[in-house]
Design a protein around this motif. Structure first.
Motif, short mmCIF file in Angstrom:
data_model
loop_
_atom_site.label_atom_id
_atom_site.label_comp_id
_atom_site.label_asym_id
_atom_site.label_seq_id
_atom_site.Cartn_x
_atom_site.Cartn_y
_atom_site.Cartn_z
N ALA A 583 46.43 47.35 47.40
CA ALA A 583 45.27 46.51 47.72
C ALA A 583 44.17 46.63 46.67
O ALA A 583 43.14 45.96 46.78
CB ALA A 583 44.72 46.90 49.09
N ASN A 606 39.70 44.43 43.42
CA ASN A 606 40.18 44.20 44.78
C ASN A 606 41.36 43.24 44.73
O ASN A 606 41.17 42.04 44.53
CB ASN A 606 39.05 43.65 45.65
CG ASN A 606 39.47 43.45 47.10
OD1 ASN A 606 40.64 43.59 47.45
ND2 ASN A 606 38.50 43.12 47.95
N GLY A 608 43.56 43.01 47.24
CA GLY A 608 44.01 42.80 48.61
C GLY A 608 43.60 41.45 49.16
O GLY A 608 43.28 40.51 48.41
N SER A 682 42.70 53.38 50.95
CA SER A 682 43.97 52.92 50.38
C SER A 682 44.13 53.48 48.97
O SER A 682 43.18 53.47 48.18
CB SER A 682 44.02 51.39 50.32
OG SER A 682 43.98 50.83 51.62
#
Length: 687
Positions: A583, A606, A608, A682
């Motif tokens: 992600a 980012n 994700g 994550s």
């Protein structure tokens, strides 16, 4: 960095006077051993095998004792197996054909033939430094011809130059270099020419290039106009032509305890160096060996810190696969006199006394060629390990007690125990895994603070010893169970298909002993404990449930149908990756480095499906000597080894967006780059 050779040569030569050997100081009585220590030795956690060139030392052409039988015999008695010539920085001004070193002092009876006679008397292997600074490839090739074609000496190891990064390119200039271009690019280009010319004469020789040791100046520094650091540029250009790389290590230290403690840096330094070789040296980079041809301690060069440091350093480096370790040097000359743990230290980087006095005559060294304490550390290394023995894992929870161990070729186990406490003895219990020692007294070799020799006795047992204060001890434990026809040892394993969670380990089939091989077992080294990762009847195994961004060292053992187990394979070290895809991604970039600190930027993306109105990035430093000293474009905090970075108010991270942050870092040992980054829980892909 010790600028030791040309600067000290004249004074050292003047101090080398004829004389006998002065008896050493009698050893102190051990104090009560009331601090219990447990040492764990795991004979199945195999490390590197002791090479036949492991125990080395430097000779220098300004040392009039270089060719003497007295020196050759002392070195032979200590087990020296490699001698280096013509002497550090002097190599870059030395011309072998007429035995001159313009600008330096050359002592009588120190020519190449005299050196080789001493090498042969010692029973050692020579290593020669070809003159890069003021020489040519043709001159080096001529030396190879003289040594191996004309004289038949069979000199195998040749290094191109010495500390050539110290030629002024990065500021400091102690190494002679007549090339107009003093860049790593020029050095690497010349290394290629030297290697081609020298191997045209004798294709069997091995040629080495000079690199910097990680965290040693100017490691990681990129000078103006260079495509990278010294190591990166040299390996990228000359990697395909060289057989080994050559580094030096003078770690310093403000006191004896700090100086001796620097040995904990070595495993990570070699890890980084091998990463650099693998990344930049091109195909088949694994064939490139590592030599460490100069080292000395920062405090207590002639006293017990020097002996303990030498033994700890040699054992650590050899266990990690360095093919030769070489003390600087045989003789050097008196320096700053001090008292260390009750003993007079002469600040002399030589292993033997030069027999000289301070300029004011107030302090004189013992007689010429009297061994200093490091000599006994080297001698104990010879009692610990002989060529062909395999180093195995040993560990202790006591910060002042260090342990190393080897499995002898006959199945016995030797253990080196170093007590760095100058005031207290230690009662030590030794626990063994994969080895059952015979009962009864064992042979113990001990060198204590201020002693003039190594004491050898039948004392204690293989599992219980008392270590005097500030001492070095080798315990030689006999094997209680000899089994004929054991399975052969599996050869070098390799790793493939390494991901964040899995890796496939493969190895050549082992030779069966008295019984057929039933299976192979793969073990991970976790300190001195072996954790089984799996077993298989074949010659490869895919291991699962690994941790992302983690370093693993594994061994393979063969087990036969009767349950007998082989000795451990050579070690395999690999590092897992990070999830792909994930992600988020993190790209770490060094934008500046000065060998003790750096500036780095982190680009966080980012990748994700959910935007973050706020975010937190965390990572851990791999070592205790790294730190974050403040950053920008985010809020930076550090707790122990953990660094936590949070967004500033109003600066979220949309899907597909990237934020760039940066910080200033510091390090006092090898700067291992963090591998795992966590964003809001994550694990990210590290680019």
């Amino acid at each position: 960095m010790r600028h030791h050779t040309i600067r000290r040569a004249a004074s050292a030569a003047a101090l080398l006077l004829a004389g006998g050997v002065l008896a050493g100081i009698s050893q102190p009585a051990a104090q009560a051993a009331d601090i219990p220590t447990t040492v764990t030795v795991n004979a199945r956690a195999g490390l590197a095998t002791m090479p036949d060139t492991g125990l080395g030392i430097n000779d220098a052409i300004w040392d009039p004792q270089l060719g003497t039988n007295a020196v050759a015999d002392l070195l032979k008695s200590a087990g020296v197996t490699m001698r280096r010539y013509p002497g550090g920085s002097y190599a870059d001004i030395y011309h072998w054909a007429d035995h001159t070193a313009p600008g330096g002092y050359v002592a009588p009876n120190t020519d190449f033939d005299t050196f080789m006679a001493g090498v042969r008397r010692t029973g050692a292997t020579p290593m020669i430094i070809a003159n890069y600074g003021t020489g040519t490839a043709a001159e080096a090739a001529g030396w190879v011809r003289q040594a191996n074609v004309v004289k038949g000496y069979g000199v195998k190891y040749w290094t191109v130059g010495n500390e050539n990064y110290g030629n002024g390119h990065y500021g400091a200039a102690w190494e002679a270099d007549n090339h107009a271009d003093k860049s790593p690019r020029q050095y690497a280009t010349e290394v290629v020419a030297y290697a081609d010319a020298m191997k045209a004469v004798d294709p069997t020789i091995k040629v080495g290039a000079v690199l910097t040791i990680p965290a040693g100046w100017p490691d990681a520094v990129v000078a103006e106009g260079d495509a990278g650091s010294w190591n990166q540029v040299v390996l990228s250009i000359a990697g395909s032509k060289i057989d080994f790389v050559d580094v030096h290590w003078y770690p310093g230290g403000s006191n004896a305890a700090e100086a001796m403690g620097k040995t904990e840096h070595l495993t990570d330094a070699l890890y980084i160096l091998r990463q650099q070789i693998a990344k930049y040296a091109g195909p088949n980079a694994g064939r490139i060996g590592i030599s460490l041809t100069e080292l000395n301690v920062g405090v207590g060069q002639n006293t017990q810190p020097g002996a303990i440091f030498l033994a700890d350093t040699y054992a650590s480096l050899l266990a990690n696969g360095v093919f030769t370790v070489q003390w600087w040097n045989v003789h050097n000359g008196i320096g700053t006199v001090s008292t260390v743990a009750g003993q007079t230290d002469y600040g002399d980087f030589g292993m033997f006394s030069s027999g000289g006095c301070t300029s004011d005559g107030t302090t004189c060294q013992p007689a010429l060629n009297t061994p200093f304490a490091p000599y006994y550390g080297l001698s104990l290394m010879n009692k610990l390990a002989r060529p062909g023995d395999q180093f195995v894992r040993a560990a202790t929870g006591d910060p002042l007690v260090t342990a190393h161990a080897v499995r002898r070729s006959n199945g016995d186990v030797n253990v080196l125990l170093l007590n760095r406490d100058p005031d207290n003895a230690r009662d030590v219990t030794i626990d063994y895994a994969g080895f059952a020692p015979a009962a009864g007294a064992v042979t113990v070799h001990t060198y204590t603070n201020g002693a003039s020799s190594i004491a050898t006795a039948q004392a204690g047992t293989a599992t219980s010893q008392t270590l005097p204060p500030y001492s070095l001890t080798v315990v030689q434990a006999r094997n209680s169970r000899t089994v004929a026809g054991l399975p052969g040892t599996p050869d070098q394993p390799s790793a493939s298909a390494v991901t964040d969670r899995t890796a496939t380990v493969s190895w050549p089939a082992a030779r069966a002993g008295a019984h057929p091989i039933a299976k192979y077992e793969v073990y991970r080294q976790n300190g001195a404990v072996s954790e089984q990762l799996g077993e298989t009847p074949g010659t490869s195994l895919t291991v699962h449930n690994l941790r992302p961004g983690s370093r693993y060292t594994v061994n393979v053992l063969a087990r036969d149908t009767a349950g007998n187990v082989s000795w451990a394979s050579p070690p395999l070290t690999f590092t897992t990756g990070t999830p792909a895809p994930s992600a988020c991604t993190v790209k770490w970039t060094y934008t500046a480095d000065w060998s003790s600190g750096f500036v780095a930027t982190l680009d966080i993306t980012n990748t994700g499906t959910r935007a973050f109105s706020s975010w937190t990035l965390t990572y851990d430093w791999p070592t205790a000597w790294q730190q974050m000293n403040g950053g920008w474009n985010a809020s930076w905090t550090a707790t122990g080894r953990t660094v936590k970075v949070t967004n500033t108010a109003g600066s979220g991270l949309d899907v597909g967006a990237t934020v760039s942050i940066g910080f200033v870092g510091g390090y006092s040992g090898p700067n291992v780059t963090p591998a795992v980054f966590d964003l809001n829980g994550s694990v990210c892909t590290t680019l």
